[in-house]
Design an enzyme around this catalytic site. Structure first.
Site, PDB file in Angstrom:
ATOM      1  N   ASP A 116      -7.024  -1.494  -4.464  1.00  0.00           N
ATOM      2  CA  ASP A 116      -8.061  -1.158  -3.487  1.00  0.00           C
ATOM      3  C   ASP A 116      -9.026  -0.122  -4.053  1.00  0.00           C
ATOM      4  O   ASP A 116     -10.247  -0.228  -3.862  1.00  0.00           O
ATOM      5  CB  ASP A 116      -7.432  -0.611  -2.206  1.00  0.00           C
ATOM      6  CG  ASP A 116      -6.521  -1.610  -1.514  1.00  0.00           C
ATOM      7  OD1 ASP A 116      -6.707  -2.829  -1.704  1.00  0.00           O
ATOM      8  OD2 ASP A 116      -5.617  -1.161  -0.784  1.00  0.00           O
ATOM      9  N   ASP A 135       0.861  -1.179   0.000  1.00  0.00           N
ATOM     10  CA  ASP A 135       0.000   0.000   0.000  1.00  0.00           C
ATOM     11  C   ASP A 135       0.898   1.230   0.000  1.00  0.00           C
ATOM     12  O   ASP A 135       2.006   1.194   0.546  1.00  0.00           O
ATOM     13  CB  ASP A 135      -0.899   0.014   1.235  1.00  0.00           C
ATOM     14  CG  ASP A 135      -1.949  -1.078   1.208  1.00  0.00           C
ATOM     15  OD1 ASP A 135      -2.444  -1.401   0.116  1.00  0.00           O
ATOM     16  OD2 ASP A 135      -2.283  -1.606   2.280  1.00  0.00           O
TER      17      ASP A 135
END
Length: 170
Positions: A146, A128
């Protein structure tokens, strides 16, 4: 709308939607690779007020759910998205051509699921790197996959709530 009209106005199915899925996967893997090369783990790089690039390794699920569960979660978060991806792909391939909104939504969710799955299989975690914040509150870091899943789910909800009703009314 009859089948002939639908076939004339809607894209060649399912190749367009699979291309969208593969583009999401490719973009996700590419951006995660850039983040891994250019960022230092857990050291924010401020882009704009309220937006950092911060390399983070997520060993859990969404919002780092179960990230410190002892290791079994790697397999859980590998098998579950793999199974869901098979279901989504089957649904996408069987969808009638005129249901473009559902198809786009499924392509986005599938692309995001496969993008995160690829990282989890290769590294044991998901990379991330996008970090939104306000004052001292930071939204959990996320990535392109995401974002794609989120957009796909919102599109599925809008399709189910509004577009399907509109089609049923006509």
């Amino acid at each position: 709308m009859n089948t002939t009209t639908a076939n004339r106005f809607f894209p060649p199915y399912p190749w367009l939607w699979l291309a969208v899925t593969f583009m999401i996967v490719a973009l996700d893997i590419w951006t995660k690779g850039l983040a891994g090369e250019m960022l230092v783990l857990y050291r924010p790089l401020e882009l704009l007020p309220g937006l950092n690039l911060t390399l983070a390794h997520n060993y859990g699920g969404a919002f780092s759910f179960l990230s410190d569960a002892g290791g079994w979660q790697r397999w859980f978060f590998t098998i579950l998205p793999a199974a869901i991806s098979v279901v989504l792909l089957t649904w996408l391939l069987r969808l009638p051509r005129d249901q473009w909104c559902t198809a786009l939504a499924l392509a986005l969710v599938l692309g995001g699921a496969v993008g995160n799955l690829a990282g989890r299989v290769e590294f044991g975690y998901v990379v991330d790197f996008i970090d939104f914040y306000y004052a001292s509150y930071h939204f959990p870091a996320f990535n392109v996959a995401d974002s794609s899943v989120f957009c796909g789910v919102v599109l599925l909800l809008l399709d189910g709530l509004f577009l399907q009703r509109k089609e049923e009314a006509t």
